[in-house]
Design an enzyme around this catalytic site. Structure first.
Site, PDB file in Angstrom:
ATOM      1  N   TRP A 100       4.726   3.890   7.324  1.00 19.24           N
ATOM      2  CA  TRP A 100       6.257   4.086   6.720  1.00 19.24           C
ATOM      3  C   TRP A 100       7.343   4.510   7.736  1.00 19.24           C
ATOM      4  CZ3 TRP A 100       4.031   7.394   1.991  1.00 19.24           C
ATOM      5  CH2 TRP A 100       3.331   6.547   1.210  1.00 19.24           C
ATOM      6  N   ASN A 138       7.158  -5.759   9.151  1.00 17.60           N
ATOM      7  CA  ASN A 138       7.655  -6.417   7.628  1.00 17.60           C
ATOM      8  C   ASN A 138       8.510  -5.391   6.805  1.00 17.60           C
ATOM      9  OD1 ASN A 138       7.424  -8.192   5.349  1.00 17.60           O
ATOM     10  ND2 ASN A 138       6.471  -6.042   4.646  1.00 17.60           N
ATOM     11  N   ASP A 229       0.462  -5.391  11.207  1.00 19.59           N
ATOM     12  CA  ASP A 229       0.251  -5.230   9.807  1.00 19.59           C
ATOM     13  C   ASP A 229       1.007  -6.202   9.096  1.00 19.59           C
ATOM     14  OD1 ASP A 229      -0.535  -3.116   7.872  1.00 19.59           O
ATOM     15  OD2 ASP A 229       1.822  -3.080   7.236  1.00 19.59           O
ATOM     16  N   GLU A 253      -3.186  -8.889  10.315  1.00 15.36           N
ATOM     17  CA  GLU A 253      -3.841  -8.449   9.261  1.00 15.36           C
ATOM     18  C   GLU A 253      -3.180  -9.324   8.186  1.00 15.36           C
ATOM     19  OE1 GLU A 253      -3.664  -5.300   5.446  1.00 15.36           O
ATOM     20  OE2 GLU A 253      -1.759  -5.532   6.816  1.00 15.36           O
ATOM     21  N   ARG A 367     -10.232   7.566   3.546  1.00 19.81           N
ATOM     22  CA  ARG A 367      -9.403   8.423   4.773  1.00 19.81           C
ATOM     23  C   ARG A 367     -10.010   9.771   5.251  1.00 19.81           C
ATOM     24  NH1 ARG A 367      -3.818   5.426   3.468  1.00 19.81           N
ATOM     25  NH2 ARG A 367      -4.524   3.137   3.650  1.00 19.81           N
TER      26      ARG A 367
END
Ligand SMILES: *[C@@H]1O[C@H](CO)[C@@H](O)[C@H](O)[C@H]1NC(C)=O
Ligand SMILES: *[C@@H]1O[C@H](CO)[C@@H](O)[C@H](O)[C@H]1NC(C)=O
Ligand SMILES: *[C@@H]1O[C@H](CO)[C@@H](O)[C@H](O)[C@H]1NC(C)=O
Ligand SMILES: *[C@@H]1O[C@H](CO)[C@@H](O)[C@H](O)[C@H]1NC(C)=O
Ligand SMILES: *[C@@H]1O[C@H](CO)[C@@H](O)[C@H](O)[C@H]1NC(C)=O
Length: 549
Positions: A100, A138, A229, A253, A367
């Site tokens: 983020w 993105n 990503d 990805e 995670r």
């Protein structure tokens, strides 16, 4: 290959600049989630994945635990995105994963300083290892300024740097039609309550900003490769210039179960993370009723359609997907699934924690902090398994100069009865012959039959040769026509190599003292090649390398 391997070991920092696809193909990657791998002070605080908060892992923590990674035979790591992220709780937790972005020009201070990242990079290069950094183009992220859940969400766009405010981003709309590529590229990921603010990658100012940024990032931190990503969420013709600005290996990805959709992306950058094959392998090996024929079908499509199948990323776990052991506890199945990653055409990638037997389900449960395992290497069968696989692959690369350009061939076991009784698949990629089964722990009836060399996809062995399973040192004799027939033992996978090579791999200890150099020597001996010869050839390689440079 041997020359290259040793010379890059010694000349690491020099050759590490501008590492290409070819430099990466012989490597094996360990995926690190920076926040969850190692604390700088070596402590072991609790880390509740369901909280979705920073747990405290850092760049210098990674530096201190490189032995753990290298001793398993990995010679590259992929770390989380490194740039500054949105602070605080977004409503779906903190940005501990790094995806983020708020400012592409700062380093995420939770992970350490810019100097700490440089130290990680040089610590890796000193060991002849590569650094792969995750990057996101993105979207960026911000916390809505008014959380009354109105639509559209208001943001303070000035927090998104170095961009020019709201006009730098696509107008808010959430992706609703995955069959409409414009929608996939220009609408937003996320949901109204947790939106990802979609950068306008049609805007030429933004394109220039991103291309310059990646060029500087790669050179400032001596990065050897990038994981990109959400590749499919940005228009295709954005990527070639971005990749050439980076100047290093790029793997993207493209989260899709469809090789036809994924393959055009292999024309744009070095390769893709091979999701279509992942889906086939995951479903085949997480149940004894999975379909091993489907693996062969999808892997063959990838071989035909991808521009360079050897430059794709081969994986069975990552931080976005449920772990294998969240679906099955059958250790034979788990070992078969892991084996696949190292014996097919792509570059192997292991996600941290799989070697420790972690069992987390979907994000965020997958995670888990690695420090909670104590980085234990004793009595860790999967860690030993992975170490053997890395050693087998390295030995295969050393002994067959064409290994990294030889496509795997597949033999699905012919079953007398229904297809659900078909468990076995043999994968030939000389000098490796891999035998996988999803029969599970009880399976001692699957028979693998691999034809002789006269047949398409034969094992590549000579009649009368003795093969060795790199996991158990068990011997298998090649029949006079070059064919091989083996019966499964408790559903375990086998990786066979001719005895002269395989013995060195199976006898090497699964953990402990090996580092890059001693691993090389051990392998040299395993191949019946004197250590002295190996070193002399290596030194010549270095001289050669210097002359060429
Ligand atoms: C948030 O948005 C709602 C709906 O537009 C508005 O009524 C409210 O005053 C806003 N709150 C703040 C703090 O701006
Ligand atoms: C293009 O992006 C730049 C930089 O992010 C921004 O300042 C500008 O307003 C954008 N141009 C248009 C036409 O949206
Ligand atoms: C595809 O998506 C774009 C962006 O949401 C939209 O403007 C366009 O109308 C869609 N096209 C079709 C055929 O639905
Ligand atoms: C796979 O992708 C191709 C290209 O986008 C598309 O035409 C095809 O319908 C997709 N196949 C499936 C099964 O979704
Ligand atoms: C298994 O996969 C093969 C190849 O994709 C397919 O032809 C076959 O129908 C599948 N079998 C089952 C039982 O789904």
């Amino acid at each position: 290959m041997r020359l290259l391997a040793l010379s890059s070991l010694l000349l690491g920092p020099t050759l590490a600049l501008c590492a290409s696809s070819d430099n990466w193909k012989s490597r094996s990657i360990y995926q690190v989630l920076t926040d969850r791998f190692a604390m700088a002070d070596g402590s072991s605080p609790s880390c509740d994945t369901s909280q979705r908060k920073y747990c405290g892992g850092t760049f210098s923590g990674i530096v201190n635990k490189l032995d753990y990674i290298q001793n398993m035979g990995f010679d590259a790591i992929w770390i989380s995105p490194v740039v500054q992220n949105v602070e605080g709780d977004t409503g779906v937790g903190e940005a501990y994963h790094g995806y983020w972005t708020s400012n592409i020009n700062n380093i995420n201070s939770h992970f350490g300083s810019s100097d700490d990242l440089k130290k990680l990079s040089s610590a890796l290069h000193d060991r002849g290892m590569y650094l792969m950094v995750d990057v996101v183009v993105n979207h960026l992220a911000a916390i809505p300024t008014n959380t009354s859940d109105i639509y559209p969400e208001p943001f303070d766009y000035s927090t998104l740097q170095p961009f020019g405010g709201q006009s730098s981003f696509h107008t808010q709309c959430f992706i609703s039609d995955y069959n409409n590529q414009t929608d996939v590229e220009q609408c937003w990921l996320g949901t109204p309550s947790s939106p990802l603010i979609d950068l306008d990658t049609e805007n030429s100012t933004n394109v220039d900003i991103m291309n310059n940024w990646v060029k500087n990032l790669v050179s400032e931190y001596s990065i050897d490769g990038l994981r990109i990503d959400t590749l499919k969420h940005v228009r295709k013709d954005f990527w070639p210039d971005f990749a050439s600005s980076a100047g290093v290996y790029t793997v993207g990805e493209v989260l899709i179960d469809n090789t036809t959709y994924a393959s055009p992306y292999t024309q744009l950058i070095s390769g893709v993370l091979d999701y279509p094959t992942y889906f086939a392998v995951f479903s085949a090996f997480t149940s004894t009723s999975g379909n091993v024929s489907h693996i062969a079908e999808i892997a063959q499509q990838a071989q035909k359609q991808y521009k360079d199948p050897f430059a794709s990323g081969s994986f069975i776990e990552n931080h976005d997907q449920p772990r294998v052991q969240s679906e099955t506890s059958d250790q034979a199945l788990v070992k078969n699934a892991i084996t696949w990653v190292f014996v097919n055409d792509g570059i192997p990638i292991l996600y941290q924690g799989q070697e420790q037997g972690y069992q987390g389900g979907s994000d965020p449960a997958n995670r888990e902090a690695l420090w909670l395992s104590g980085y234990n290497t004793d009595n860790k069968p999967l860690l030993t398994h992975v170490t053997k696989l890395n050693a087998a692959r390295k030995a295969a690369i050393s002994s067959n100069p064409n290994f990294l350009s030889t496509q795997a061939t597949f033999h699905v076991q012919q079953s007398s009865s229904s297809s659900s009784d078909t468990h076995g698949i043999a994968i030939s990629k000389p000098p490796l012959l891999t035998l996988l089964t999803n029969g599970g722990e009880g399976d001692s009836s699957t028979v693998w039959t691999v034809p002789g060399n006269d047949n398409e996809g034969g094992g590549g062995f000579e009649g009368g040769q003795t093969l060795v399973d790199v996991f158990t040192c068990e011997e298998v004799n090649v029949k006079s026509d070059g064919s091989v027939e083996v019966t499964a033992r408790n559903g375990e996978p086998m990786v066979l190599m001719v005895k002269e090579i395989g013995e060195g791999v199976c006898k090497g200890s699964g953990s402990g003292s090996s580092n890059g150099a001693s691993g090389f020597m051990r392998m040299g001996m395993g191949m019946g090649m004197g250590v002295e010869v190996g070193v002399v050839v290596g030194v010549m390689g270095v001289l050669l390398g210097m002359v060429v440079i």
